[in-house]
Design an enzyme around this catalytic site. Sequence first.
Site, short mmCIF file in Angstrom:
data_model
loop_
_atom_site.label_atom_id
_atom_site.label_comp_id
_atom_site.label_asym_id
_atom_site.label_seq_id
_atom_site.Cartn_x
_atom_site.Cartn_y
_atom_site.Cartn_z
CD GLU A 28 50.69 -14.77 42.51
OE1 GLU A 28 51.90 -15.05 42.68
OE2 GLU A 28 49.82 -15.04 43.35
CE LYS A 89 57.66 -16.91 48.01
NZ LYS A 89 57.61 -17.79 49.19
CB VAL A 109 50.23 -11.58 46.77
CG1 VAL A 109 49.24 -10.48 47.15
CG2 VAL A 109 49.48 -12.79 46.21
CG ASP A 141 56.77 -18.20 57.75
OD1 ASP A 141 56.59 -17.17 57.08
OD2 ASP A 141 57.03 -19.31 57.25
CB SER A 143 52.84 -13.95 53.80
OG SER A 143 53.05 -13.43 52.50
CB ALA A 144 56.34 -9.75 52.72
CG ASP A 145 51.63 -12.11 49.92
OD1 ASP A 145 52.66 -11.66 49.38
OD2 ASP A 145 51.10 -13.19 49.59
CE LYS A 162 46.76 -23.70 47.64
NZ LYS A 162 47.89 -23.35 46.78
#
Length: 306
Positions: A28, A89, A109, A141, A143-145, A162
Amino acid sequence: MHNFADYIDINDEVLDALRFDKPIVALESTIISHGMPYPDNIKTALEVEDTVIQNGAVPATIAIINGRIKIGLTSEEIEYLASSKDVTKVSRRDIPHIIALNASGATTVASTMIFARMAGIKLFATGGIGGVHRGAEKSFDISADLTELAQTSVAVVCAGVKSILDIGLTLEKLETLGVPVIGYKTEEFPSFYTRSSGFGVDCTANDPIECAKILKAKWDLNLDGGVVLANPVPKEYEANSDVISTAIEKALDEANRNNIRGKHVTPFLLAKVKELTVGESLETNIALIKNNAEIAAKIAVEYNKL
Ligand code: PSU
Ligand code: MN
């Protein structure tokens, strides 16, 4: 009739690998533009590509440059992503406008998985994936990952997530989405800087062949979607967990006080943690990415033999 191939430029090495069914590892670019300081980012990006080559696969670093999807970057393009301030991003939802307006973007990602899948690449190495943020029950919130992992058939080798995130909720969400979480030679899900998190994995794979067999079984059965291959940072590079957690608490507090929202949350937290831990976290970061690139290449080699 137009199809996605009209939007993609694949470099010669990757084209050759696709044509002759050689192993390939996607990499990435958000990690280059937003994950590490200059010039460590460019140095690491090139070393990670070299690690993939040393382990028998062809690297394909992915980004959007001037509206074109690039599979495999030149060192000038990597240098541009590493040093330019105006590289945005790009996650799934940002792709259409970045392309239509001929802009440039670093892929997360999620979007790296999308482009890897379009090119026919099965393995992808990164540092850490996005997940469910702490306090997500209020902020929403997530992540779209994670939704990408649910639908796009690419395996992601990472060092876990993390603890800027809620690791327990991230694993719950991955379970709901049907995403296998495989520990590479570990029974514990790693937390990026350190090998432990207090949370387990679904299954432990003990070598690249076992990983490759798991991927083959999933995709042969048309169980579309990704796999998280969690590969802990090597012991000798583990960061001091007290230093890291203190920095993360401070970073979260600052993000709240500054009202950071949306796609800016993760880059803000990453930058703060980086700033507060200086050299400590950077060395760990570089070591774990190379380690992930090595394992991804080895799995890609075995996958192609099955
Ligand atoms: N976590 C890290 N390092 C990173 C990222 C996440 O430890 O560089 C980047 C990755 O590109 C990941 C993205 O896909 O941040 C997730 O952003 P968001 O939480 O906005 O979906
Ligand atoms: Mn988010």
